[in-house]
Design an enzyme around this catalytic site. Structure first.
Site, PDB file in Angstrom:
ATOM      1  N   LEU A 162       7.035 -14.372   6.271  1.00 23.60           N
ATOM      2  CA  LEU A 162       6.764 -13.294   7.208  1.00 23.60           C
ATOM      3  C   LEU A 162       5.447 -13.611   7.893  1.00 23.60           C
ATOM      4  CD1 LEU A 162       7.509  -9.937   5.289  1.00 23.60           C
ATOM      5  CD2 LEU A 162       8.929 -11.012   7.047  1.00 23.60           C
ATOM      6  N   ASP A 163       5.352 -13.326   9.182  1.00 23.36           N
ATOM      7  CA  ASP A 163       4.083 -13.503   9.883  1.00 23.36           C
ATOM      8  C   ASP A 163       2.999 -12.643   9.239  1.00 23.36           C
ATOM      9  OD1 ASP A 163       5.296 -15.186  11.672  1.00 23.36           O
ATOM     10  OD2 ASP A 163       5.394 -13.731  13.308  1.00 23.36           O
ATOM     11  N   LYS A 164       1.769 -13.056   9.409  1.00 25.93           N
ATOM     12  CA  LYS A 164       0.631 -12.318   8.845  1.00 25.93           C
ATOM     13  C   LYS A 164       0.667 -10.841   9.229  1.00 25.93           C
ATOM     14  CE  LYS A 164      -3.412 -12.901  10.875  1.00 25.93           C
ATOM     15  NZ  LYS A 164      -3.856 -11.559  11.389  1.00 25.93           N
ATOM     16  N   THR A 216       3.198  -8.998  10.224  1.00 25.68           N
ATOM     17  CA  THR A 216       4.457  -8.311   9.967  1.00 25.68           C
ATOM     18  C   THR A 216       4.450  -7.760   8.545  1.00 25.68           C
ATOM     19  OG1 THR A 216       5.622  -9.823  11.456  1.00 25.68           O
ATOM     20  CG2 THR A 216       6.971  -8.547   9.935  1.00 25.68           C
ATOM     21  N   HIS A 231       8.147 -16.779  15.430  1.00 27.87           N
ATOM     22  CA  HIS A 231       7.868 -15.696  16.381  1.00 27.87           C
ATOM     23  C   HIS A 231       9.099 -15.284  17.196  1.00 27.87           C
ATOM     24  CE1 HIS A 231       3.205 -16.504  16.589  1.00 27.87           C
ATOM     25  NE2 HIS A 231       3.633 -16.201  15.375  1.00 27.87           N
TER      26      HIS A 231
END
Length: 224
Positions: free
Chosen positions: A48-50, A52, A150
């Site tokens: 997961l993105d930072k 998110t 992304h």
């Protein structure tokens, strides 16, 4: 076999180049506390993105990691994200089919729509619409059918408008805190072919709740 945690927005999963020379908390700093009697700490089975928040699957041992990794590779794990976009989708549901490529060699993790890029698909459904601070918003359920970097952020920005709080693909101020309105709301994992998938959901984080309420969210995090 696995744990599913509710990752906070703003917490990186791994220590990356941005953390060099700086003391930045990352998820891996805390995984030893989640052994629960096993000799090894669990490891993240996906990313997961930072910025998110939401459901993140951890494998508790190598055999579990191998099975989970295979399920992710085969596309058998269903992931549902909630997003608040600054815009007004023309349709209430559909498929975003937009190839993606790296924006530049210097920003290898930043992406852009590119017909010569990698195939990328996202299903979407509008769950609500509203206005907050004079900005038109839409509350979306997003299902990524591919897993590009992304992907959801670029697909939303190119199709409807940026996700609220997006510093890269929108005009949100940088380093303003965990303001990205993107949340891994639910996940379904078919661990056994003879049983129903394990389904887990995570409630939306506090920074998303005002925008969700403006779009009709009543405090129930379940998808109906």
């Amino acid at each position: 076999m696995m744990l599913v945690i509710d990752k906070p927005a703003g917490l990186p999963v791994h220590r990356g180049p941005a953390a060099k020379g700086r003391v930045i908390p990352v998820l891996t700093d805390h995984l030893d506390a989640l052994r629960f009697g096993l000799p090894r700490r669990p490891e993240a089975a996906h990313r997961l993105d930072k910025d998110t928040s939401g459901c993140l699957v951890l494998g508790r041992h190598p055999r579990a990691m191998a099975q989970l990794n295979q399920l992710f590779r085969d596309g058998r794990i269903e992931k549902t994200y909630w997003a608040i976009v600054e815009g007004a989708p023309a349709e209430d549901a559909g498929l975003i089919d937009l190839a993606l490529a790296k924006r530049s060699p210097e920003r290898g993790w930043w992406m852009k729509p590119d017909p010569d890029g990698l195939p990328s698909q996202t299903r979407y459904r509008v769950l609500g619409r509203g206005i907050l601070d004079g900005v038109q918003l839409a509350w979306l359920a997003l299902e990524p059918l591919t897993g590009r970097t992304h992907q959801l952020r670029v697909h939303c920005a190119a199709s409807f408008g940026p996700i609220r709080g997006d510093e890269i693909y929108g005009d949100a101020p940088r380093d303003a805190g965990p303001g990205l309105h993107l949340h891994a709301q639910g996940i379904a994992i078919p661990l056994s072919p003879k049983r129903e998938p394990v389904r887990i959901s995570a409630p939306p984080p506090p920074h998303m709740q005002a925008a969700l309420a403006a779009c009709g969210w009543s405090g129930d995090d379940k998808l109906s």
